[in-house]
Write a protein that holds these residues in place. Structure first.
Motif, mmCIF file in Angstrom:
data_model
loop_
_atom_site.group_PDB
_atom_site.id
_atom_site.type_symbol
_atom_site.label_atom_id
_atom_site.label_comp_id
_atom_site.label_asym_id
_atom_site.label_seq_id
_atom_site.Cartn_x
_atom_site.Cartn_y
_atom_site.Cartn_z
ATOM 1 N N GLU A 184 -8.476 -3.042 -2.360
ATOM 2 C CA GLU A 184 -9.667 -2.593 -2.016
ATOM 3 C C GLU A 184 -10.594 -3.721 -2.095
ATOM 4 O O GLU A 184 -10.487 -4.663 -2.715
ATOM 5 C CB GLU A 184 -10.128 -1.951 -3.486
ATOM 6 N N HIS A 222 -11.593 3.231 -5.764
ATOM 7 C CA HIS A 222 -10.334 3.676 -6.496
ATOM 8 C C HIS A 222 -9.827 4.930 -5.647
ATOM 9 O O HIS A 222 -9.305 5.728 -6.238
ATOM 10 C CB HIS A 222 -10.407 3.947 -7.926
ATOM 11 N N SER A 223 -9.906 4.657 -4.388
ATOM 12 C CA SER A 223 -9.464 6.049 -3.433
ATOM 13 C C SER A 223 -9.947 6.945 -3.753
ATOM 14 O O SER A 223 -9.337 8.112 -3.491
ATOM 15 C CB SER A 223 -7.849 5.929 -3.595
ATOM 16 N N SER A 224 -11.310 7.177 -4.082
ATOM 17 C CA SER A 224 -11.885 8.346 -4.250
ATOM 18 C C SER A 224 -12.810 8.995 -3.212
ATOM 19 O O SER A 224 -13.129 9.983 -2.785
ATOM 20 C CB SER A 224 -12.790 8.623 -5.590
ATOM 21 N N ASN A 256 -5.708 12.673 -6.585
ATOM 22 C CA ASN A 256 -5.970 12.036 -5.346
ATOM 23 C C ASN A 256 -5.362 12.904 -4.036
ATOM 24 O O ASN A 256 -3.976 13.225 -4.431
ATOM 25 C CB ASN A 256 -5.298 10.724 -5.173
#
Lengths: 515, 521
Positions: free
Chosen positions: A5, A73-75, A194
């Protein structure tokens, strides 16, 4: 599959459009508080300007964005797919805020909240299509829905408007909770919120049909519940019952926004969730086994056909224009559902771009039609009957002419954008996805639809008695004229030269399947 | 080379854009602009005639990629089959516009001159576009686009039951075209999903016999509704009776031809084998249409309705000529399309003139008009005689070619019997037209209201005169037209019927060539 990230500042930099929307929405509220004058028309123009600024940012991002990047966070993922839909929502927002100026003035509603609620709703929609996590999706869905519930009840003294608001709120909340429960089950079955992880889990866990049946059916139930949640928002049969009442009772301009933007947002998220999580063949097997030999696709097909038929047939006998357009919205949801099924089958850029082109066309057509209808609405009734339109064309020729363009676009008559949108959608579903029966039924149903669409024009142009509507009701100022011109122009433009849009949309395809 | 076809197609739209900026109460200016635009477009379209070489090739052809993602090309061109129908369109539009000058003085329509003229010009664009399209979807686009202006022309400017008629017209045609659209999808898919281009699809499809039959049916119904062929004709009398004069002229003169043109350009080349094997059945329906139209026309009390039913009868001849598949009959059919446009157009205009003066079209309201309107009566007589195919008028050439060509057809089953029945249609035609003429024009002038009717004024004479001239020119010098139509028809029959249907069956081919020799003699 956990990409590194970027730093927090860079992450914030990537969601500038979203941040801008929130800032602008709040500043509209503040400006409203400190404003001296009673006239709030300038807020409409200001909102349109703000949204236009955001649109420029979105367009810039779209051009620069070549790799989708997962952040927070990959959201959230910032990709071309999300940007293209954000663009669609913002266009709907611009048209709504420009078109609402005259409408709100007609009802003597001078409140700035209207515009900030619209912008908050757009924020929610955009966030929803960027989300790659069930949690974010749910939060964004609520962020989208709550302003819409409030907007439907904008006319606090009008019973229909209140009924619409309460009905939408209660049913919407039930749908939301079903959606949330489905998400919980999915989380329970896969251990993640996810979308990508869920997809991977499903692939690894359930490659074999036997293991599915012997293990938990939880994932199936979870999926079904998520499905139902989205189908409620997209107004697909059998979850369409709320639509006519809510669309009829809500202020006309809000109805337009609902029928265009909310539906697009729900469909886009549908695509996202099923593009990322349930995108593998294993799922098809899984569904084959679980739902008693009826494949997943066939169930969706039947629902799509039912939606098309219900929408078109019930609309035939309505005399209330808003209800006609509500049922027509259901019918269009059915067409889109066929396109969506086609996409689930082929997962190729052609069916995908057909679907998105349809949204693009529908945004201009739907918003334009509702703005035009809102101008013809008799004062303080919140109701437009067909007879209210009698002869109106000769009092407001420009508005009526644009309405005619939108109606023909709805009916799919060339050279309006609705023709190529429908043509491409059906062509891709028929040729690429092999959905022969649904397409033929939809085409036959769309012949029926010509009848009720043309009825609007019959009353507008062909009834000689001018009705007893006060001429002053048909007041138009620059806002509506600009909105109608923009919408009309693009309906014709996309109708004649759709190629470049299809190419642009195809560019955004890769990002959807996680490429 | 300058793209004349596109220019002629889009030029009326320029007129519409100019009209948009003119205030609506400025009626005279609006009418004059529309007239000037349409006349200029007619003059430009003469360029096509001058540049047209009398051979079978596609000319003025343009082929550009239009929508790459959908496989749609902007492929246009004209050949001997379409050129005169294009010219007929550009020829009739100024006439219709001139004829509408008076109608728009009516207080109900006074402020709507702009809409009326704009709709006529848009219609011209759509019709020319459909006639020159060589790509299926391009054609479909213009084909559907024709509906919008016609819908408004009937619905806004029509008679008492105009909304009903307009809706019926729209839904009939739209329903037909949807079938065609599905068929286009299937063809596209079958040809490899690359292009909607007509020539590409013809050379790349591989269909089974059943598929061919179904697809042909889809195309056939779409076109047959437009022609209209019995039993799909019921929208036509309503549309004609309710439409304003200009709308009727364009509807009869040009729009109906789109159906028969569609047969020739699309339905037959795409499915030659089916077309040939069902030629007999289609011929039967055509003959039923001829006789039925004539018989129903005979008992009409309304002049306009009578002319409308006569259209069904005349178009029956055209369909018969097309599906007989001989060079003579097909040339005749194309010629008859032009004749019908001119003579029926003239008749509708003439009916419009008495309707303007008397506000009725009932035959029994009239009688003895020759005494008060001599010039009108003469022109009406010429149009009537043209309609019943008297030698020296255009109608004779077309019907003679069709009947003589059909009689010797070996492709159409029972063709000689059908020709005999069709020929009775000519007699019926003479009967109902002349009887109507007698009741309207001759006899004592009994009705008080008719005693002060004025004869044609200069404007009315001006727009009728070109039609009368064309009736005689086409009747006396048909070769000018036929020699441009024939090469295309010959190569059409050769390529589609002889080569593709009978290539393997030498016996039939032999018979056919004998036939052709005979027909040439």
């Amino acid at each position: 599959m956990m990409p590194i990230e970027p730093g927090i500042l860079e992450q914030l930099g990537m969601i500038i459009p979203l941040l801008l929307l929130v800032v602008f929405a709040s500043s509209i509220l503040l400006i409203d508080v400190f404003a001296e004058s009673e006239d709030r028309a300038y807020l409409g123009y200001l909102t349109a300007f703000f949204l236009f600024v955001v649109l420029i940012f979105v367009a810039k991002d779209f051009n620069n964005n070549n790799v989708s990047r997962q952040i927070f966070h990959s959201s959230i993922v910032i990709d071309k797919f999300g940007l293209i839909f954000t663009g669609i929502f913002i266009i709907a927002g611009i048209l709504t805020s420009l078109g609402s100026i005259d409408y709100l003035k007609k009802y003597d509603i001078a409140i700035g909240e209207f515009y900030s609620l619209i912008m908050f709703a757009i924020t929610g929609m955009s966030l929803m299509v960027f989300s790659t996590s069930l949690m974010t999706i749910f939060v964004a869905l609520e962020l989208m829905s709550l302003p819409i519930y409030a907007l439907s009840g904008l006319f606090r003294v009008n019973n229909r408007s209140l009924e619409s608001s309460v009905k939408y709120f209660i049913l919407g909340s039930v749908a939301s909770s079903i959606l949330l429960f489905g998400m919980v089950l999915l989380y329970g079955a896969t251990g993640s919120v996810n979308l990508v992880t869920i997809g991977n889990e499903i692939t690894t866990k359930y490659t074999n049909l036997k293991t599915v049946l012997s293990s938990d059916p939880i994932i199936i139930i979870g999926m079904l519940m998520v499905f139902i949640g989205f189908m409620f928002k997209t107004a697909t049969a059998p979850f369409h019952m709320w639509t006519p009442d809510v669309y009829e009772g809500a202020p006309t301009i809000v109805t337009g926004f609902m029928s265009v933007a909310v539906k697009a947002a729900a469909f886009a998220t549908f695509l996202r969730v099923f593009g990322l999580s349930f995108n593998n063949d294993a799922l098809l097997h899984l569904a084959n086994g679980a739902i008693s030999n009826t494949s997943w696709i066939q169930v969706l097909n039947i629902l799509a056909i039912a939606t098309v038929i219900i929408g078109n047939l019930v609309a035939l006998n309505q005399r209330n224009v808003k209800r006609i357009l509500a049922y027509s919205a259901i019918a269009h949801a059915g067409y889109l559902m066929i396109g969506l099924v086609g996409y689930f089958i082929t997962k190729d850029p052609i069916t995908y771009s057909a679907l998105v082109l349809y949204f693009l066309s529908y945004t201009f057509t739907g918003m334009g039609a509702f703005i035009a209808i809102s101008i013809f609405e008799p004062k303080d009734t919140n109701k437009v009957m067909l007879d209210d339109l009698n002869g109106a064309a000769y009092k407001k020729p420009f508005v009526a002419a644009t309405l005619a363009i939108f109606i023909f676009s709805f009916a799919g008559i060339p050279p309006m954008s609705g023709f190529f949108a429908k043509f491409y959608l059906f062509k891709s579903a028929y040729v690429n996805a092999g959905l022969h029966i649904p397409v033929i039924i939809a085409l036959i149903a769309s012949v029926f639809s010509v009848y009720y669409y043309l009825r609007i024009l019959v009353h507008l142009y062909m009834k000689k008695d001018y009705g007893d509507v006060d001429v002053k009701d048909y007041k138009t100022t620059a806002g509506s004229v600009i909105a109608l011109s923009i919408a009309g122009f693009f309906v014709l433009y996309i109708g004649i030269l759709p190629d470049q849009y299809i190419t642009i949309i195809k560019h955004s395809f890769l990002s959807l399947i996680g490429g | 080379m300058f793209d004349w076809l596109t220019f002629i197609t889009l030029f009326p739209i320029i007129g519409v854009i100019i009209l948009f900026f003119i205030p609506k109460n400025n009626g005279t200016v609006i009418k004059n602009i529309a007239l000037v635009v349409s006349v200029i477009n007619f003059l430009f379209s003469l360029v096509l005639l001058v540049g047209f070489r009398a051979n079978a090739s596609m000319q003025f052809e343009i082929n550009k990629v239009w929508i790459k993602n959908l496989g749609i090309n902007y492929h246009i061109g004209i050949d001997g089959i379409s050129i005169f129908i294009v010219l007929l369109t550009t020829f009739l539009t100024p006439i219709v516009i001139l004829s509408a000058y008076n109608v728009l003085k009516d207080p109900t329509y006074k402020d709507k001159a702009k809409e009326y003229m704009a709709l006529l010009l848009i219609l011209e664009t759509a019709v020319i576009g459909a006639l020159i399209s060589l790509d299926l979807i391009l054609f479909y686009l213009f084909w559907e686009m024709m509906l919008i202006p016609m819908y408004f022309l009937i619905g806004v400017f029509g008679g008492e039951k105009r909304t009903y008629a307009a809706l019926k017209f729209f839904i009939y045609t739209a329903a037909g075209s949807i079938m065609m659209l599905v068929a286009m999808f299937v063809l596209y898919m079958n040809a490899g999903g690359v292009s909607f281009d007509l020539a590409y699809i013809i050379s790349h499809v591989h269909l089974t016999a059943t598929e061919q039959g179904l697809l042909f049916l889809a195309f056939f119904i779409a076109f047959a509704v437009k022609v209209p062929m019995f039993p799909l004709h019921t929208w036509l009398p309503d549309a004609h009776v309710q439409a304003p004069t200009g709308g009727s002229v364009i509807l009869a003169g040009v729009l109906l031809k789109m159906g028969t043109y569609g047969f020739i350009r699309f339905a037959i080349p795409l499915f030659p084998k089916v077309a040939v094997s069902y030629a007999g059945v289609i011929g039967i329906f055509a003959v039923i249409g001829i006789i039925y139209g004539a018989l129903v026309a005979m008992v009409q009390k309304d002049v306009k309705k009578l002319v409308a039913y006569s259209s069904i009868s005349h178009l029956g001849f055209v369909v018969l000529g097309i599906f007989a598949f001989t060079n003579t009959s097909m040339t005749g059919a194309i010629y008859q399309m032009l004749n019908h446009g001119i003579s029926t157009g003239a008749l509708f205009l003439l009916v419009g003139i008495i309707y303007e003066r008397r506000h009725t079209k009932e035959i029994k309201e009239f009688g003895g008009l020759t005494k008060v309107m001599p010039l009108y009566a003469v022109i009406f007589l010429i149009a009537t005689l043209s309609s019943i195919a008297l030698p020296l008028t255009n109608g004779f050439v077309g019907e003679f070619l069709i009947l003589s060509g059909t009689y010797i057809s070996r492709v159409m089953q029972w063709s000689s019997v059908l020709t005999i029945f069709a020929a009775t249609g000519v007699i019926f035609g003479a009967a109902y037209m002349l009887w109507m003429f007698k009741r309207v024009m001759f006899g004592p002038l009994t009705n008080e209201k008719n005693k002060n009717l004025k004869d044609l004024n200069l404007r009315e004479f001006t727009y009728l005169f070109p039609l009368i001239v064309m009736i005689f020119v086409m009747g006396i010098f048909p070769n000018f037209f036929l020699k441009r139509i024939e090469p295309s028809v010959n190569s059409f029959i050769e390529n589609n019927i002889n080569t593709r249907v009978y290539a393997k069956n030498s016996r039939v081919t032999l018979k056919l060539t004998k036939n052709q020799k005979r027909s040439k003699r």
